[in-house]
Structures are given as C-alpha cells and as structure tokens.
Design an enzyme around this catalytic site. Structure first.
Site, PDB file in Angstrom:
ATOM      1  N   ALA A 122       0.868  -1.118   0.137  1.00 18.11           N
ATOM      2  CA  ALA A 122      -0.295  -0.065   0.162  1.00 18.11           C
ATOM      3  C   ALA A 122       0.763   1.078   0.030  1.00 18.11           C
ATOM      4  O   ALA A 122       1.409   1.770   0.971  1.00 18.11           O
ATOM      5  CB  ALA A 122      -0.787   0.081   1.285  1.00 18.11           C
ATOM      6  N   LEU A 123       0.941   1.747  -1.132  1.00 19.84           N
ATOM      7  CA  LEU A 123       1.856   2.927  -1.168  1.00 19.84           C
ATOM      8  C   LEU A 123       1.133   4.397  -1.736  1.00 19.84           C
ATOM      9  O   LEU A 123       1.020   5.419  -0.814  1.00 19.84           O
ATOM     10  CB  LEU A 123       3.029   2.555  -2.400  1.00 19.84           C
ATOM     11  N   GLY A 129      -0.193  10.377  -5.546  1.00 16.60           N
ATOM     12  CA  GLY A 129       0.306   9.510  -6.871  1.00 16.60           C
ATOM     13  C   GLY A 129       1.453   8.789  -6.848  1.00 16.60           C
ATOM     14  O   GLY A 129       1.973   8.330  -5.928  1.00 16.60           O
ATOM     15  N   ARG A 243       8.790  -3.437 -10.643  1.00 16.95           N
ATOM     16  CA  ARG A 243       8.810  -2.876 -12.219  1.00 16.95           C
ATOM     17  C   ARG A 243       9.373  -3.773 -13.098  1.00 16.95           C
ATOM     18  O   ARG A 243       8.879  -3.788 -14.358  1.00 16.95           O
ATOM     19  CB  ARG A 243       9.719  -1.587 -12.220  1.00 16.95           C
ATOM     20  N   ARG A 268      -7.676 -14.313 -42.679  1.00 16.38           N
ATOM     21  CA  ARG A 268      -8.549 -13.337 -43.133  1.00 16.38           C
ATOM     22  C   ARG A 268      -7.737 -12.979 -44.487  1.00 16.38           C
ATOM     23  O   ARG A 268      -6.495 -12.709 -44.855  1.00 16.38           O
ATOM     24  CB  ARG A 268      -8.541 -12.119 -42.277  1.00 16.38           C
ATOM     25  N   GLN A 279       1.378  -5.232 -47.698  1.00 17.39           N
ATOM     26  CA  GLN A 279       2.431  -4.454 -47.407  1.00 17.39           C
ATOM     27  C   GLN A 279       2.115  -3.591 -45.986  1.00 17.39           C
ATOM     28  O   GLN A 279       2.990  -3.833 -45.038  1.00 17.39           O
ATOM     29  CB  GLN A 279       3.144  -3.582 -48.344  1.00 17.39           C
ATOM     30  N   GLY A 339      -9.189  -4.770 -37.946  1.00 18.29           N
ATOM     31  CA  GLY A 339     -10.142  -3.873 -38.555  1.00 18.29           C
ATOM     32  C   GLY A 339     -11.437  -3.571 -37.615  1.00 18.29           C
ATOM     33  O   GLY A 339     -11.212  -3.487 -36.537  1.00 18.29           O
ATOM     34  N   GLU A 363       2.958   1.139 -11.049  1.00 18.89           N
ATOM     35  CA  GLU A 363       4.310   0.998 -10.505  1.00 18.89           C
ATOM     36  C   GLU A 363       5.057   2.213 -10.666  1.00 18.89           C
ATOM     37  O   GLU A 363       6.269   2.050 -11.118  1.00 18.89           O
ATOM     38  CB  GLU A 363       4.842  -0.411 -11.114  1.00 18.89           C
ATOM     39  N   GLY A 364       4.669   3.433 -10.870  1.00 16.30           N
ATOM     40  CA  GLY A 364       5.250   4.624 -11.217  1.00 16.30           C
ATOM     41  C   GLY A 364       5.041   4.850 -12.465  1.00 16.30           C
ATOM     42  O   GLY A 364       5.323   4.075 -13.482  1.00 16.30           O
TER      43      GLY A 364
END
Length: 385
Positions: A122-123, A129, A243, A268, A279, A339, A363-364
C-alpha cells in the site's frame, strides 16, 4: 527467448501449457463479467506460482528473476489480471527476504510460498500519486504499538490479501521527508477498512481498492526490519522487482496481441490473398515482433542485473518504460489489423487494448520513471571538473 536452465525452462513450459488449457478458454467470460478468478488463483497456488520469488530456506522451488519474468509473461499472455494477482505479493516477499527480521521472515514467508497468506503493498495516496514522499498516512508510536491514521488508493488485491506492506510516516517532522518513512507489516483489524473497489477500464477480475485507517493499532514489531526511517529506501528496492514484473506483464499483453494478429492475418483474406501479404499489414507485423523482442531483451537485462545484487532501478525503469509503451503500440496495431472486428468484444484484442495502459501508469508512471532513469544515468556518469 529467456536464458534459462533446463529446470526453469520446464517451469515456464508448465505455466504456458496451463494458460493454454485452463485460462484462454474461460478468460473472455470472466473478464467481461468482471468476475474474480477464484478457481484459477487456487490453481496458481497449487502450482507454486506464489512462491517463485521466495528463496531457500523458506521455499525449495524459488527461481531466478529471469525465470520469474518469463512466468509472469506467460500469465499475462493468458490474462494480465492473473499476473497482477501475484505482483504485489512478490514485492512484499522480496521486502521480507531483503529487510525483514528472522522472526518476520519465518512467520510469513513459508505461508506466502504456498499462497496461504497473500500479500500486497500500500503506497499510493489520493493526493500523492507517484510522489511517495507526499504521503500523509502517519503511524505514531504509542507504547508498544503504532497507531495509524490515513488512507491509500489503487491497492490491488486489498480485499483478498492477509498481509499489507504499508508505507507510512513514522516521523512526520523528519527532513528530508524520506528519512521519516517506514514500512509496517499490517494485517486487518479494527480501524482498518477497505472502503470501495475502484471501477477500471481494464484489469478486470482482481480488485483495486481504497483503504482507510482510523486509529488502527498494530504492534511495534510490525516495523519491517529493526529501524524506523528506512522504508523509502526499502520500497525503492522492492519496486525494482515490481517494475520488472510490470514490464513482464506488458510483454505478455504484447505477445498475446501479436499472436492474435498473426493468426488473424493468415486467416483473413482480402483482394484474393491473406491480408499479411498486403504491405501495410505486413509492416505492422514486422514492427510488432521487432519491438516485442527488443523489449524482452531489456527485461532480461534488468532481471539479470537485479539478481547480481546491485542497484537496478535504472535498468528496471528502462524495462518497464519500454515494454509498456511497446505493449500499448502492439495492442493498437492488433486492433488495426483486425479492422472492425478489433473493436468487437467478441475478439480478445479489445481487451489487450484496455489492459495495456495499466502498465504505463502502474508502479510509477512512465513520466516519473524517466526522471528515475536520468537521475541514475547522471549519477553513474558524473563529469569531474
């Protein structure tokens, strides 16, 4: 892919097969219904996934960080939420391994290995933030206890975790602020409430909650380690593995999007040929696989650096930054390749597109991580005058 020994490669293979057999057939229904994946979580426990970051003597089946990253990628390839369900748990495990007292380690780690105890950290606070030093949650010493007041937000797995590594101020007057920050290992009780689950764009199935502490009392032995004021540095080390884990989640989402796009582009047809032969579509696929492979190499590099025992915040930050931005681009390109079907909830690519942003802000935020990276870059390359 990953540079693993035969035993660790076999572990990754088992998880890959499990994802294909047990996760992929049910994930769309679970995710759209925002249903907690209880059965899958129990299977993860039985497979030993919750103990992967825990070494001997508490777990005989701990693995290297590159293997841990590879397993995380496989889980996220099936459903990013499953990887998220063990991310914070692994950070808390590493905090205990690196900084806990012998008593704390022996009390928690064996049961965390099996998943009997699930843990989270818990940060984040509503007004802070990514600025962890702006926190207002305070734990004041009162005899043999700490009394905690404050709140946290965006805490994943908070309802179903039995252990929370709580970052808080044990000395609100300390200057610099980080010297007054500690980590308390807390379990739920009177004065600790999970107020609500936050609604989310993606990352469904697992809860992200707001927590409130109102004169919540815990014993002084809840302090991680033996000294107050060490919590900020401890958590920065914990966030290195966090991270790397988030970067590995991004790899899994990006890989799933690439695999779906590659399959669809061969099935498809338009203008008399499979669309990969056009292309514009082929170029998307070429870029997707190139960027994903580069991101995986960066994650491996960070994982190896972490296992070397040296400071890895720059490497983990680069891995998380690049992998998460790559996953977001691949997810969008997979929608383009599909699509109109890419916008349909009957195809999984729309889920990847909703899940990918979590790794950019979690995580930042990536904007914060660029600050971390450049500070370390300069610190490691000082110009002498």
């Amino acid at each position: 892919m990953y540079e693993l020994n035969a035993e660790e490669s076999a572990i990754v293979s088992v998880v890959r097969d499990w994802v294909d057999r047990q996760v992929k057939p049910v994930v769309r229904d679970l995710e759209h219904a925002n249903t907690y994946p209880g059965t899958l979580i129990e299977q993860m426990k039985s497979m030993g996934i919750y103990g992967l970051a825990i070494p001997e003597p508490w777990n005989s089946a701990g693995v290297s960080t590159p293997c841990y990253a590879a397993v995380t990628e496989e889980l996220a390839r099936g459903w990013m939420s499953l990887a998220g369900a063990m991310g914070g748990h692994s950070v808390v495990a590493k905090l205990l391994v690196n900084f806990g007292t012998q008593e704390q380690q022996d009390h928690y780690l064996p049961r965390m290995t099996t998943g009997e105890i699930r843990a989270t950290m818990a940060l984040t606070e509503p007004g802070g933030g990514s600025d962890l030093q702006a926190m207002r949650t305070v734990a004041r010493r009162d005899g043999d206890d700490y009394v905690i007041n404050g709140s946290k937000t965006w805490i994943t797995n908070a309802r179903r975790s039995q252990l929370i590594a709580l970052l808080c101020l044990t000395d609100p007057d300390a200057r610099p602020t980080h010297s007054g920050i500690s980590i308390l290992l807390v379990e739920k009780g009177p004065g600790f409430s999970v107020s609500r689950d936050l609604p989310k764009l993606g990352y469904k199935g697992v809860e992200s909650c707001e927590l409130a502490f109102d004169d919540f009392r815990v014993p002084a032995t809840s302090l991680l380690g033996t000294e107050e004021g060490r919590g900020f540095g401890q958590m920065m080390r914990g966030l290195e593995i966090g991270r790397i884990q988030v970067a590995s989640r991004a790899l899994g989402v990006g890989r799933a999007a690439l695999e779906d796009a590659l399959k669809y582009s061969q099935e498809r047809e338009s203008f008399g040929q499979p669309i990969w032969k056009h292309q514009s579509v082929g170029n998307y696929l070429a870029d997707m696989v190139t960027q994903l492979t580069a991101a995986r190499q960066l994650v491996q590099y960070a994982a190896r650096r972490y296992d070397d025992g040296g400071r890895a915040d720059m490497e983990a930050g680069m891995a998380k930054l690049f992998a998460s931005e790559t996953a977001m681009k691949i997810a969008l390109d997979a929608v383009r390749i599909h699509g109109g079907y890419g916008y349909s909830t009957e195809f999984d690519v729309e889920r990847y597109f909703r899940d990918a942003p979590l790794m950019i802000v979690g995580e930042g935020t990536n904007e914060i991580l660029k600050n971390v990276i450049v500070r370390q870059l300069v610190a490691r390359n000082r110009v002498t005058r």
